[in-house]
Every structure is written in C-alpha cells, then in structure tokens.
Design an enzyme around this catalytic site. Structure first.
Site, PDB file in Angstrom:
ATOM      1  CG  ASP A  23      39.154  41.314  36.497  1.00 40.32           C
ATOM      2  OD1 ASP A  23      39.343  40.166  36.940  1.00 40.32           O
ATOM      3  OD2 ASP A  23      39.949  41.879  35.720  1.00 40.32           O
ATOM      4  CG  ASN A  25      35.771  38.083  42.517  1.00 36.66           C
ATOM      5  OD1 ASN A  25      35.633  39.239  42.886  1.00 36.66           O
ATOM      6  ND2 ASN A  25      34.818  37.415  41.891  1.00 36.66           N
ATOM      7  N   GLY A  26      40.073  36.853  42.503  1.00 33.29           N
ATOM      8  CA  GLY A  26      41.191  35.933  42.776  1.00 33.29           C
ATOM      9  C   GLY A  26      42.336  36.663  43.467  1.00 33.29           C
ATOM     10  CG  HIS A  40      35.288  33.429  42.647  1.00 32.41           C
ATOM     11  ND1 HIS A  40      35.567  34.484  41.824  1.00 32.41           N
ATOM     12  CD2 HIS A  40      36.121  32.425  42.259  1.00 32.41           C
ATOM     13  CE1 HIS A  40      36.513  34.135  40.964  1.00 32.41           C
ATOM     14  NE2 HIS A  40      36.871  32.903  41.208  1.00 32.41           N
ATOM     15  CB  SER A  68      33.430  35.052  29.901  1.00 31.01           C
ATOM     16  OG  SER A  68      34.576  34.253  30.086  1.00 31.01           O
ATOM     17  CG  ASN A  71      35.204  33.230  33.126  1.00 30.35           C
ATOM     18  OD1 ASN A  71      34.363  34.082  33.404  1.00 30.35           O
ATOM     19  ND2 ASN A  71      36.474  33.563  32.905  1.00 30.35           N
TER      20      ASN A  71
HETATM   21  C1  FPP Z   1      36.696  37.614  37.896  1.00 29.64           C
HETATM   22  O1  FPP Z   1      37.696  37.688  38.887  1.00 29.64           O
HETATM   23  C2  FPP Z   1      35.519  36.993  38.467  1.00 29.64           C
HETATM   24  C3  FPP Z   1      34.875  35.890  37.979  1.00 29.64           C
HETATM   25  C4  FPP Z   1      35.294  35.189  36.751  1.00 29.64           C
HETATM   26  C5  FPP Z   1      33.729  35.300  38.679  1.00 29.64           C
HETATM   27  C6  FPP Z   1      32.703  36.287  39.161  1.00 29.64           C
HETATM   28  C7  FPP Z   1      31.697  35.532  39.912  1.00 29.64           C
HETATM   29  C8  FPP Z   1      31.165  35.900  41.072  1.00 29.64           C
HETATM   30  C9  FPP Z   1      31.443  37.172  41.746  1.00 29.64           C
HETATM   31  C10 FPP Z   1      30.244  34.935  41.768  1.00 29.64           C
HETATM   32  C11 FPP Z   1      28.784  35.075  41.565  1.00 29.64           C
HETATM   33  C12 FPP Z   1      28.256  36.303  40.974  1.00 29.64           C
HETATM   34  C13 FPP Z   1      27.036  36.851  41.160  1.00 29.64           C
HETATM   35  C14 FPP Z   1      26.638  37.929  40.253  1.00 29.64           C
HETATM   36  C15 FPP Z   1      26.096  36.418  42.209  1.00 29.64           C
HETATM   37  P1  FPP Z   1      39.019  36.841  38.688  1.00 29.64           P
HETATM   38  O2  FPP Z   1      38.828  35.502  39.291  1.00 29.64           O
HETATM   39  O3  FPP Z   1      39.382  36.821  37.235  1.00 29.64           O
HETATM   40  O4  FPP Z   1      40.040  37.680  39.514  1.00 29.64           O
HETATM   41  P2  FPP Z   1      41.603  37.796  39.230  1.00 29.64           P
HETATM   42  O5  FPP Z   1      41.739  38.553  37.939  1.00 29.64           O
HETATM   43  O6  FPP Z   1      42.072  38.564  40.417  1.00 29.64           O
HETATM   44  O7  FPP Z   1      42.156  36.416  39.165  1.00 29.64           O
END
Ligand code: FPP
Length: 244
Positions: A23, A25-26, A40, A68, A71
């Site tokens: 969690d 990335n965004g 991501h 999920s 998502n």
């Molecule tokens: C949550 O952060 C992250 C995700 C829903 C996507 C995770 C996917 C990856 C890291 C890409 C591929 C993965 C692998 C295992 C190769 P968010 O976007 O909800 O972040 P935020 O809460 O800051 O918006």
C-alpha cells in the site's frame, strides 16, 4: 544491516511466513508530482527486492496483496498499468525464478485476469513444481471472503459427490483455500499508514502478529523489514494459551 551487494546471513530467528499488503504506491508518486502509475512501477521493483531479501535471510514464504477483487474499480489506465507490470514481472520471473530458487504461486480468481496473464501464471506454476525453495505468493483478483465462500462451495460439492466423507475440520477446510499446504503467516505487515486488514487472508491471519507503518510501499526497504521482524521477535505469541 542490509546491503544490496552483500548477501545477508540466512537466519533461523525470522518468521517462516510473512504477508504484506502493498500500500502507498499512489501517494508515493503524488508526493513527487508523478502519475500514480509511476508509484506502481517502483512498487513492483520493490517487491522483487524484498522477495529476494526474504529468501536470503531464511523466510520460507512471502505472500503479497497486489490486486484485490475491488481494485477493478480504479481508473482504467491505472488497472491497465498494474496488469502490464504484472505481465512484465511474470515474464521476467519465468527466466530467472529457477536460477533464483524462487517458487511462485498466485492466490485469487485467475480466470478473471487477462488471458496473457493467465498463461504466464500457468507457466510459473509449472516451473515452481520442479524444485523446492522459497515461495512467493502473489494475491491477484483476490478477496478473503470470496476465498472462504469458494472453499465452502468446493467442500460442499466434493461432499455431495461422495469424494469426501470425513467431517469438516479446521485442518481439512484449509485444504480448500488457495494457501493449502502452506503454514499460516506469522507476521502481517501493512505499510502506507492504514491500520486495517482489507479482506486479506482472513482465515490465515487468525494468529498473525500485525505490524503497521507509515512508510509507503515503494520506500519499504530491507531495513524497514528488519524493523518489522525485530518488533515481531519482541512479541509474546500465546495462540490463546498462557505462558508456562
Ligand atoms: C496499493 O497502493 C497498490 C496496489 C493496488 C497495486 C500494487 C501493485 C503493484 C505493486 C504492481 C505489481 C506487483 C507485483 C507483485 C509485481 P495504492 O495505489 O492504493 O496507494 P495509495 O493508497 O497511496 O493510493
């Protein structure tokens, strides 16, 4: 402490199974004025780094929540980017996983993923069958409640067909989950500042130790993992019993 170039010592004091909710990335991207998708991309690279670190220090299983069942509601271009990153990751893994001694399994409804991804998942499963070693489980199109409902349905069908006759127990029920044969997570880590489980491994985390941190996933380094492991080691796990 961890150094990317020096292989850490394989230890016996680490959790056997670590689960992580990827969690933040965004927010990581937003803080840098970048599109969420850039977060991501860095998050996906970080998964590779943390998985290899886990393998090197003696963790047996790492299970991550990457996508999920909820998502899919995200903007189309973000979903597409995540699928593209997963495609790229699995492609590369097919070439390197045997050398890296890293088995891989996908937890979730694979039939709902794009066909190209389904093919790659089948290939990584096939390669993983060939050897023993550290195992990374990637949860894709995964939801904990859906996993439980599906397990109950599969058991009911097998029972109705006379394929199983023994009564249902916690152990036999576990065999119908994606995690069949894998010990439950000892430590669940959620970076990104939220303190909830978000429908992740609801059955399997019954006795997991939880560790929450504000660090965003792309910044979650081996040093951060070591902090989580140190906190885990300081906990008193009683599994409902009392201390002798
Ligand atoms: C949550 O952060 C992250 C995700 C829903 C996507 C995770 C996917 C990856 C890291 C890409 C591929 C993965 C692998 C295992 C190769 P968010 O976007 O909800 O972040 P935020 O809460 O800051 O918006």
């Amino acid at each position: 402490m961890a150094n990317d170039r020096k292989k850490p010592e394989r230890r016996s004091d680490v959790p056997k199974h670590i689960a992580i909710i990827l969690d933040g990335n965004g927010r990581w991207a937003k803080k840098r004025g970048l599109p969420r998708t850039a977060g991501h991309a860095v998050g996906s690279e970080n998964f590779r780094k943390i998985a290899l670190y886990c393998r090197d220090i003696g963790v047996d299983y790492l299970t991550v929540y990457a996508f999920s069942t909820e998502n899919w509601k995200r903007p189309q271009d973000e979903v597409k980017t995540i699928m593209r990153l997963l495609n790229r990751y699995l492609h590369e893994a097919i070439d390197t996983m045997e050398r890296d001694r890293m088995k891989m399994k996908v937890f979730g409804d694979v039939s709902g993923l794009p066909e190209s991804l389904q093919t790659l998942v089948a290939q990584t499963n096939e390669i993983s069958r060939r050897y023993e070693g550290f195992q990374a489980n990637i949860c894709l199109n995964y939801g904990g409640r859906a996993e439980l409902v599906q397990a109950a349905q599969r058991y009911a069908e097998a029972y109705a067909a006379g394929e199983v006759t023994q009564p249902l127990t916690e152990e036999t029920f576990s065999d119908y989950l994606y995690s069949a044969g894998i010990p439950d997570p000892d430590l669940l880590i959620r970076p990104g500042g939220e303190q909830r489980i978000s429908n992740f491994l609801l059955w399997q985390c019954a006795y997991a130790e939880f560790y929450f941190t504000d660090v965003l996933w792309p910044d979650f380094s081996p040093e951060e993992l070591e902090k989580a492991i140190a906190v885990y080691q300081s906990r008193d796990r009683r599994f409902g019993g009392v201390k002798a």
